[in-house]
Design an enzyme around this catalytic site. Structure first.
Site, PDB file in Angstrom:
ATOM      1  N   ARG A  71       0.859  -1.207   0.000  1.00 52.41           N
ATOM      2  CA  ARG A  71       0.000   0.000   0.000  1.00 52.41           C
ATOM      3  C   ARG A  71       0.889   1.248   0.000  1.00 52.41           C
ATOM      4  O   ARG A  71       0.573   2.247  -0.620  1.00 52.41           O
ATOM      5  CB  ARG A  71      -0.958   0.008   1.208  1.00 52.41           C
ATOM      6  N   TYR A 123     -16.994  17.901 -14.143  1.00 57.58           N
ATOM      7  CA  TYR A 123     -17.244  16.465 -14.228  1.00 57.58           C
ATOM      8  C   TYR A 123     -18.267  16.098 -13.129  1.00 57.58           C
ATOM      9  O   TYR A 123     -18.105  16.508 -11.971  1.00 57.58           O
ATOM     10  CB  TYR A 123     -15.929  15.707 -14.038  1.00 57.58           C
ATOM     11  N   ASP A 195      -7.856  19.855 -13.069  1.00 53.61           N
ATOM     12  CA  ASP A 195      -8.242  18.552 -13.621  1.00 53.61           C
ATOM     13  C   ASP A 195      -7.904  18.605 -15.115  1.00 53.61           C
ATOM     14  O   ASP A 195      -8.585  19.263 -15.892  1.00 53.61           O
ATOM     15  CB  ASP A 195      -9.747  18.323 -13.386  1.00 53.61           C
ATOM     16  N   LYS A 220      -8.761   7.745 -18.709  1.00 56.53           N
ATOM     17  CA  LYS A 220      -9.108   8.296 -20.020  1.00 56.53           C
ATOM     18  C   LYS A 220      -7.899   8.247 -20.966  1.00 56.53           C
ATOM     19  O   LYS A 220      -7.474   7.174 -21.328  1.00 56.53           O
ATOM     20  CB  LYS A 220      -9.691   9.706 -19.839  1.00 56.53           C
TER      21      LYS A 220
HETATM   22  C1  LIG Z   1     -13.631  10.478 -15.628  1.00 58.37           C
HETATM   23  C2  LIG Z   1     -13.287  11.807 -15.074  1.00 58.37           C
HETATM   24  C3  LIG Z   1     -12.984  11.977 -13.713  1.00 58.37           C
HETATM   25  C4  LIG Z   1     -13.073  10.842 -12.705  1.00 58.37           C
HETATM   26  O1  LIG Z   1     -12.133   9.853 -12.934  1.00 58.37           O
HETATM   27  P1  LIG Z   1     -12.391   8.276 -12.622  1.00 58.37           P
HETATM   28  O2  LIG Z   1     -11.134   7.665 -13.105  1.00 58.37           O
HETATM   29  O3  LIG Z   1     -13.602   7.868 -13.360  1.00 58.37           O
HETATM   30  O4  LIG Z   1     -12.581   8.167 -11.154  1.00 58.37           O
HETATM   31  C5  LIG Z   1     -12.636  13.245 -13.273  1.00 58.37           C
HETATM   32  N1  LIG Z   1     -12.590  14.296 -14.132  1.00 58.37           N
HETATM   33  C6  LIG Z   1     -12.880  14.169 -15.439  1.00 58.37           C
HETATM   34  C7  LIG Z   1     -12.814  15.362 -16.323  1.00 58.37           C
HETATM   35  C8  LIG Z   1     -13.245  12.922 -15.950  1.00 58.37           C
HETATM   36  O5  LIG Z   1     -13.553  12.818 -17.256  1.00 58.37           O
END
Ligand SMILES: *Cc1c(COP(=O)(O)O)cnc(C)c1O
Length: 404
Positions: A71, A123, A195, A220
Site C-alpha cells: 500500500r 465532471y 483537472d 481516459k
Molecule cells: C472520468 C473523469 C474523472 C473521474 O475519474 P475516474 O477515473 O472515473 O474516477 C474526473 N474528471 C474528469 C474530467 C473525468 O472525465
C-alpha cells in the site's frame, strides 16, 4: 518507519536525478517512450515487471530495499509515478485507484471551514464528491463560471484554500485561463489544482502555467485503451507531495500493479494517439458544424468559440472531445442518434482508442440536478463524442447515417 520512508525517497530521488539529466536532452516523443522506464535491476527486463506482491522480505527488522508493504510502495507504481511526473513537467507523481480517489486526496488537505472555488461545468463525479461527501464535513464549495476571472477574484475570502479548475470542461468545452487564475491565487496563497483529464499531458501542462497540482483521470487518455480505472496527481512542491503521499498511504486508494503496468504501456503511445485524436476531432467538428441538422458544436478549435484564443495559448491542439446539439433540440431525436451509431459506442468514459458517444444528461452528468444542468447550459439534448483514432472517414460516415 521514518527511516524506511526516507530510504525509499532516497532511491527514487537518485533515480529521478539521473533521469532528469537525461530527460532534459530528450525531445517530447522520446520522453514519452523513456519516462520512468529503466531495465529491471534483477533481470534486465526492459519493461518494468508487474510486481504482484503485497509485502517484501526484510533482511533484518526495518532493514529492507526501500519497499516494506505494497500500500505504501510498489516498484511498478513507482515507475509509473516517475513517468507521470516527467510527462506532466512536475517533480512528483502519485497514482490512485481512480480519478475521483485522486480528487478525494486533494480535498483531504482541507479543514472544516475552508472554502473551495470551482467551476459550474464540472465532471459530474467531482460535483457529487464536493456536494454529497465533503460539504457535510464543513467544507464550502463556491460554483462559478471560472472562464471569467473576476468571478474567481470576487469569491476569494480569508478561508479560500483551494481553486479547483477543469479546462476544457466536461461536457461544454469551456476554457479557463490557467495562468491568469494561478497569478491571482499566488497573491492570496491559495492552492490551484487543475483537472487536466480532457487535455492530457500531451496538450496542456498546468504546472508550467503556475498550477500547484495537476489531477488526471488516468482512466481516459493516459490509459488510452478503456481497460483501466486509475487517477493521478502531479506536483512540484516536495512538502505538498509528502502531505499527499501521507494521505495516499493512510487512506489507501492505491492502484494495483497490473493497472500501473497497463498505464506505463499506454503512456508510451500517448503522443501518437493524441495527434490522431486531434486530427480526427478537427475533421468531425467541421463535419458537424456544416451539417444542416446540427445547431451548435462545442469544440475550442473554432475561432468563434469563446475560449479559442486562450485554448490556443495554453494547449498544443484542441483534442478529440466534442459536444453538439441538434437543431430541433428534442431529447427523443438526440436519443435516436445516440442509439443509431455503429462505430461510436454508446458508453460513458472517454479518451480510449475507440470512439464513444454519450448522453451527459442521463449518463455522465445525471448526478447533477437538472435545474443546475440547465442553468449552466447543459441541455437535455446535448450529445458528447469522444472521437477515437479509427479512420476519420468511417467516423464521419457513421455520424452522417445516424444524424440522417
Ligand atoms: C472520468 C473523469 C474523472 C473521474 O475519474 P475516474 O477515473 O472515473 O474516477 C474526473 N474528471 C474528469 C474530467 C473525468 O472525465
Amino acid at each position: 518507519m521514518r527511516h524506511i520512508h526516507d530510504n525509499r525517497l532516497c532511491i527514487s530521488q537518485l533515480f529521478y536525478a539521473y533521469l532528469q539529466t537525461e530527460i532534459k536532452y530528450m525531445k517530447e516523443a522520446t520522453r514519452y517512450i523513456h519516462a520512468g522506464s529503466h531495465p529491471d535491476p534483477s533481470t534486465g527486463a526492459i519493461m518494468t515487471p508487474i510486481y504482484q506482491t503485497s509485502t517484501y522480505v526484510q533482511e533484518a527488522p526495518a532493514v529492507n530495499k526501500g519497499y516494506e508493504y505494497a500500500r505504501s510502495q510498489n516498484p511498478t507504481r513507482t515507475a509509473l509515478e516517475e513517468a507521470l511526473a516527467i510527462i506532466e513537467h512536475g517533480k512528483h507523481g502519485l497514482a490512485f485507484s481512480s480519478g475521483v480517489a485522486a480528487t478525494d486526496a486533494v480535498l483531504k488537505l482541507l479543514q472544516p471551514g475552508d472554502e473551495v472555488i470551482t467551476g459550474n461545468d464540472l465532471y459530474g463525479g467531482s460535483y457529487r464528491l464536493f456536494t454529497k461527501i465533503y460539504q457535510k464535513f464543513g467544507i464550502k464549495f463556491i460554483f462559478t463560471d471560472t472562464t471569467v476571472i473576476s468571478n474567481i477574484a470576487s469569491n476569494i475570502t480569508a478561508n479560500t484554500k483551494l481553486i479547483w479548475l477543469e479546462t476544457p470542461t466536461n461536457p461544454l468545452m469551456n476554457i479557463t485561463d490557467i495562468a491568469a487564475v494561478t497569478a491571482l491565487a499566488k497573491s492570496s496563497n491559495i492552492l490551484v489544482c487543475v483537472d487536466n483529464t480532457f487535455a492530457s499531458p500531451y496538450l496542456q501542462n498546468p504546472l508550467l502555467l503556475g498550477a500547484d497540482i495537476v489531477m488526471h483521470s488516468v482512466t481516459k487518455y493516459l490509459g488510452g485503451h478503456s481497460d483501466v480505472i486509475q487517477g493521478a496527481l502531479v506536483m512540484n512542491d516536495t512538502a505538498l507531495r509528502d502531505q499527499l503521499y501521507f494521505i495516499q498511504k493512510s487512506c489507501g486508494a492505491v492502484p494495483g500493479p497490473m493497472d500501473c503496468f497497463l498505464v506505463l504501456r499506454g503512456i508510451k503511445t500517448l503522443h501518437v494517439r493524441m495527434r490522431q485524436h486531434c486530427e480526427n476531432g478537427r475533421l468531425i467538428a467541421q463535419f458537424l458544424q456544416n451539417h444542416p441538422k446540427v445547431a451548435k458544436v462545442y469544440w475550442p478549435g473554432f475561432e468563434n468559440h469563446p475560449g479559442h484564443a486562450i485554448a490556443k495559448k495554453q494547449m498544443k491542439d484542441f483534442g478529440g472531445m466534442i459536444s453538439f446539439e441538434l437543431k430541433n433540440d428534442r431529447v427523443e431525436e438526440a436519443k435516436r442518434v445516440l442509439s443509431s451509431t455503429h462505430y461510436f459506442s454508446l458508453a460513458e468514459s472517454l479518451g480510449g482508442v475507440e470512439s464513444l458517444i454519450n448522453h451527459p444528461a442521463s449518463m455522465t452528468h445525471a448526478s447533477i440536478p437538472r435545474e443546475e444542468r440547465i442553468k449552466n447550459g447543459l441541455s437535455d439534448a446535448l450529445i458528447r463524442l469522444s472521437v477515437g483514432i479509427e479512420d476519420a472517414e468511417d467516423l464521419v460516415a457513421d455520424l452522417q447515417q445516424a444524424i440522417g
